[in-house]
Design a protein around this motif. Sequence first.
Motif, PDB file in Angstrom:
ATOM      1  N   ILE A 111      78.227  27.025  82.461  1.00 21.72           N
ATOM      2  CA  ILE A 111      77.997  26.578  83.834  1.00 21.72           C
ATOM      3  C   ILE A 111      76.555  26.871  84.229  1.00 21.72           C
ATOM      4  O   ILE A 111      76.053  27.972  83.999  1.00 21.72           O
ATOM      5  CB  ILE A 111      78.962  27.278  84.815  1.00 21.72           C
ATOM      6  N   GLN A 112      75.901  25.890  84.820  1.00 22.14           N
ATOM      7  CA  GLN A 112      74.493  26.048  85.215  1.00 22.14           C
ATOM      8  C   GLN A 112      74.306  27.327  86.010  1.00 22.14           C
ATOM      9  O   GLN A 112      75.221  27.776  86.715  1.00 22.14           O
ATOM     10  CB  GLN A 112      74.023  24.843  86.013  1.00 22.14           C
ATOM     11  N   VAL A 113      73.092  27.872  85.931  1.00 21.92           N
ATOM     12  CA  VAL A 113      72.917  29.221  86.467  1.00 21.92           C
ATOM     13  C   VAL A 113      71.627  29.370  87.267  1.00 21.92           C
ATOM     14  O   VAL A 113      71.001  30.406  87.278  1.00 21.92           O
ATOM     15  CB  VAL A 113      73.017  30.243  85.310  1.00 21.92           C
ATOM     16  N   GLY A 114      71.222  28.316  87.963  1.00 17.92           N
ATOM     17  CA  GLY A 114      70.111  28.441  88.899  1.00 17.92           C
ATOM     18  C   GLY A 114      68.738  28.486  88.266  1.00 17.92           C
ATOM     19  O   GLY A 114      67.865  29.245  88.707  1.00 17.92           O
ATOM     20  N   ALA A 115      68.509  27.677  87.244  1.00 18.43           N
ATOM     21  CA  ALA A 115      67.190  27.603  86.631  1.00 18.43           C
ATOM     22  C   ALA A 115      66.210  26.884  87.556  1.00 18.43           C
ATOM     23  O   ALA A 115      66.592  26.031  88.355  1.00 18.43           O
ATOM     24  CB  ALA A 115      67.273  26.860  85.303  1.00 18.43           C
ATOM     25  N   ALA A 116      64.929  27.226  87.422  1.00 24.24           N
ATOM     26  CA  ALA A 116      63.906  26.551  88.222  1.00 24.24           C
ATOM     27  C   ALA A 116      63.850  25.066  87.874  1.00 24.24           C
ATOM     28  O   ALA A 116      63.615  24.226  88.738  1.00 24.24           O
ATOM     29  CB  ALA A 116      62.546  27.211  87.991  1.00 24.24           C
ATOM     30  N   ASP A 117      64.078  24.747  86.599  1.00 19.23           N
ATOM     31  CA  ASP A 117      64.070  23.363  86.125  1.00 19.23           C
ATOM     32  C   ASP A 117      65.440  23.077  85.501  1.00 19.23           C
ATOM     33  O   ASP A 117      65.697  23.435  84.348  1.00 19.23           O
ATOM     34  CB  ASP A 117      62.960  23.180  85.086  1.00 19.23           C
ATOM     35  N   PRO A 118      66.344  22.448  86.245  1.00 16.17           N
ATOM     36  CA  PRO A 118      67.694  22.196  85.726  1.00 16.17           C
ATOM     37  C   PRO A 118      67.711  21.380  84.433  1.00 16.17           C
ATOM     38  O   PRO A 118      68.581  21.586  83.580  1.00 16.17           O
ATOM     39  CB  PRO A 118      68.376  21.439  86.868  1.00 16.17           C
ATOM     40  N   TRP A 119      66.779  20.450  84.289  1.00 13.55           N
ATOM     41  CA  TRP A 119      66.728  19.651  83.066  1.00 13.55           C
ATOM     42  C   TRP A 119      66.356  20.522  81.865  1.00 13.55           C
ATOM     43  O   TRP A 119      66.924  20.373  80.768  1.00 13.55           O
ATOM     44  CB  TRP A 119      65.738  18.507  83.238  1.00 13.55           C
ATOM     45  N   ALA A 120      65.425  21.454  82.054  1.00 13.89           N
ATOM     46  CA  ALA A 120      65.057  22.362  80.968  1.00 13.89           C
ATOM     47  C   ALA A 120      66.258  23.215  80.560  1.00 13.89           C
ATOM     48  O   ALA A 120      66.494  23.441  79.368  1.00 13.89           O
ATOM     49  CB  ALA A 120      63.889  23.255  81.396  1.00 13.89           C
ATOM     50  N   GLU A 121      67.009  23.682  81.542  1.00 10.36           N
ATOM     51  CA  GLU A 121      68.190  24.473  81.232  1.00 10.36           C
ATOM     52  C   GLU A 121      69.213  23.636  80.454  1.00 10.36           C
ATOM     53  O   GLU A 121      69.768  24.087  79.443  1.00 10.36           O
ATOM     54  CB  GLU A 121      68.838  25.016  82.506  1.00 10.36           C
ATOM     55  N   ALA A 122      69.473  22.425  80.922  1.00 12.41           N
ATOM     56  CA  ALA A 122      70.460  21.569  80.268  1.00 12.41           C
ATOM     57  C   ALA A 122      70.047  21.240  78.840  1.00 12.41           C
ATOM     58  O   ALA A 122      70.888  21.218  77.925  1.00 12.41           O
ATOM     59  CB  ALA A 122      70.657  20.295  81.083  1.00 12.41           C
ATOM     60  N   GLN A 123      68.761  20.980  78.627  1.00  8.16           N
ATOM     61  CA  GLN A 123      68.282  20.709  77.273  1.00  8.16           C
ATOM     62  C   GLN A 123      68.451  21.936  76.375  1.00  8.16           C
ATOM     63  O   GLN A 123      68.818  21.809  75.200  1.00  8.16           O
ATOM     64  CB  GLN A 123      66.808  20.307  77.300  1.00  8.16           C
ATOM     65  N   TRP A 124      68.167  23.112  76.922  1.00 11.28           N
ATOM     66  CA  TRP A 124      68.308  24.337  76.128  1.00 11.28           C
ATOM     67  C   TRP A 124      69.761  24.565  75.744  1.00 11.28           C
ATOM     68  O   TRP A 124      70.069  24.890  74.596  1.00 11.28           O
ATOM     69  CB  TRP A 124      67.763  25.538  76.899  1.00 11.28           C
TER      70      TRP A 124
ATOM     71  N   VAL B  45      80.464  22.973  75.672  1.00  9.38           N
ATOM     72  CA  VAL B  45      80.094  21.897  76.589  1.00  9.38           C
ATOM     73  C   VAL B  45      79.494  22.524  77.838  1.00  9.38           C
ATOM     74  O   VAL B  45      79.566  23.739  78.037  1.00  9.38           O
ATOM     75  CB  VAL B  45      81.305  21.002  76.936  1.00  9.38           C
ATOM     76  N   GLN B  46      78.903  21.696  78.685  1.00 11.43           N
ATOM     77  CA  GLN B  46      78.211  22.272  79.832  1.00 11.43           C
ATOM     78  C   GLN B  46      78.423  21.493  81.116  1.00 11.43           C
ATOM     79  O   GLN B  46      78.679  20.287  81.123  1.00 11.43           O
ATOM     80  CB  GLN B  46      76.713  22.378  79.556  1.00 11.43           C
ATOM     81  N   VAL B  47      78.310  22.245  82.218  1.00 13.03           N
ATOM     82  CA  VAL B  47      78.257  21.715  83.571  1.00 13.03           C
ATOM     83  C   VAL B  47      76.852  21.998  84.070  1.00 13.03           C
ATOM     84  O   VAL B  47      76.459  23.165  84.193  1.00 13.03           O
ATOM     85  CB  VAL B  47      79.313  22.390  84.471  1.00 13.03           C
ATOM     86  N   ALA B  48      76.072  20.976  84.309  1.00  8.11           N
ATOM     87  CA  ALA B  48      74.667  21.104  84.675  1.00  8.11           C
ATOM     88  C   ALA B  48      74.488  20.982  86.187  1.00  8.11           C
ATOM     89  O   ALA B  48      75.414  20.623  86.919  1.00  8.11           O
ATOM     90  CB  ALA B  48      73.837  20.051  83.961  1.00  8.11           C
ATOM     91  N   PHE B  49      73.281  21.247  86.650  1.00  7.64           N
ATOM     92  CA  PHE B  49      72.965  21.107  88.074  1.00  7.64           C
ATOM     93  C   PHE B  49      72.321  19.760  88.357  1.00  7.64           C
ATOM     94  O   PHE B  49      71.483  19.263  87.591  1.00  7.64           O
ATOM     95  CB  PHE B  49      72.004  22.193  88.535  1.00  7.64           C
TER      96      PHE B  49
ATOM     97  N   LEU C 217      78.958  18.360  86.752  1.00  8.86           N
ATOM     98  CA  LEU C 217      77.838  18.890  87.526  1.00  8.86           C
ATOM     99  C   LEU C 217      78.327  19.962  88.477  1.00  8.86           C
ATOM    100  O   LEU C 217      79.499  19.978  88.872  1.00  8.86           O
ATOM    101  CB  LEU C 217      77.177  17.767  88.331  1.00  8.86           C
ATOM    102  N   ARG C 218      77.411  20.850  88.853  1.00 11.10           N
ATOM    103  CA  ARG C 218      77.708  21.813  89.909  1.00 11.10           C
ATOM    104  C   ARG C 218      76.533  21.887  90.873  1.00 11.10           C
ATOM    105  O   ARG C 218      75.378  21.988  90.459  1.00 11.10           O
ATOM    106  CB  ARG C 218      77.994  23.217  89.362  1.00 11.10           C
ATOM    107  N   GLN C 219      76.847  21.811  92.160  1.00  5.07           N
ATOM    108  CA  GLN C 219      75.880  22.053  93.228  1.00  5.07           C
ATOM    109  C   GLN C 219      76.592  22.974  94.205  1.00  5.07           C
ATOM    110  O   GLN C 219      77.569  22.571  94.843  1.00  5.07           O
ATOM    111  CB  GLN C 219      75.452  20.742  93.889  1.00  5.07           C
ATOM    112  N   ILE C 220      76.138  24.203  94.305  1.00  6.14           N
ATOM    113  CA  ILE C 220      76.879  25.224  95.045  1.00  6.14           C
ATOM    114  C   ILE C 220      76.869  24.941  96.542  1.00  6.14           C
ATOM    115  O   ILE C 220      75.818  24.720  97.147  1.00  6.14           O
ATOM    116  CB  ILE C 220      76.314  26.622  94.744  1.00  6.14           C
ATOM    117  N   VAL C 221      78.051  24.964  97.134  1.00  4.89           N
ATOM    118  CA  VAL C 221      78.217  24.789  98.581  1.00  4.89           C
ATOM    119  C   VAL C 221      78.168  26.137  99.280  1.00  4.89           C
ATOM    120  O   VAL C 221      77.592  26.269 100.367  1.00  4.89           O
ATOM    121  CB  VAL C 221      79.550  24.067  98.885  1.00  4.89           C
ATOM    122  N   GLY C 222      78.784  27.158  98.684  1.00  2.10           N
ATOM    123  CA  GLY C 222      78.795  28.473  99.304  1.00  2.10           C
ATOM    124  C   GLY C 222      78.947  29.580  98.287  1.00  2.10           C
ATOM    125  O   GLY C 222      79.700  29.450  97.325  1.00  2.10           O
TER     126      GLY C 222
END
Length: 293
Positions: A57-70, A84-88, A112-117
């Motif tokens: 699960i995505q974890v708040g990277a400055a560059d979400p695409w860089a995180e997803a590629q990694w 598998v992954q859930v990206a931002f 995808l994940r976009q945090i609401v709260g």
Amino acid sequence: MRVDAHHHLWSLGAVDYPWLMAKGVVRFFGDPTPIQRDYPLAQFRHDAAGFGASVHIQVGAADPWAEAQWVQSVADATPDWPLVQVAFCDLTASDAGEAIDRLQTLSSLRGLRQIVGRAPGEDAATGTDALLDNPAFVQGLRDLAARCLSFDLQLIPAQYDRMARVLDHAPDTQIALCHAGSPHDRSAQGLADWARQLKHLSERPNVVCKLSGLGMFDHHWTVDSIRPIVETCLEQFGAARCMFGSNFPVDRLYSDYQSLIDAYSALVPAHDHAAVFGGNAARFYSLGDTATL
């Protein structure tokens, strides 16, 4: 095969995580100092002994695409571990469609994940719950269904009713509720209020529930202290719509992995173990037949 439906990996040299590297900043889940170091797949696999596949699960990277590629590079390098992954993605951004197009070039992408709260204090400062009043967020959720992507939903109980109304406009989008909906008030009254509010989400058939992250608001949790949460989720969603997630390495701040498994194994009826600890996650995140993983 057992599947961990919610964990994180990070490499401080490969990806920039501003929140993780902020020194002396205590977060809603506690002091991150002990986890301010690399957490590679090899370490996770050691922690998660007995498991054979997982969902990053995505974890708040400055560059979400860089995180997803990694994450994709990690998955490619370890074919013996289905990852598998859930990206931002900011679903309200004007270029959201293009961003999702790019993410969908990665074979590991499932949602995808976009945090609401996250927690009342942090939400008041970040204003993330403004998403619930944004038509672009509703449209973005609706568009995910057409793309065969799911959405990981993280929010707090005070936001459930508003979120349910949003979900009514995206009934075909598959939703995974993170961390049992973050019941942050663990008093008897707080849990009763959470259980009542949870029905706003559990009554929507497109929502499944992750039994994860329960240590973030109870650093000294016990089997008995999390029992009402796990039992309420199983009652409201049913075992067929619940899945285990470790939330490691964040929940590693308060527990080792085996203690988590022992606790959940004691609380989930034995006849539901195959579904909750593997089958449901494999099906939801399209990991294939767990018998062949």
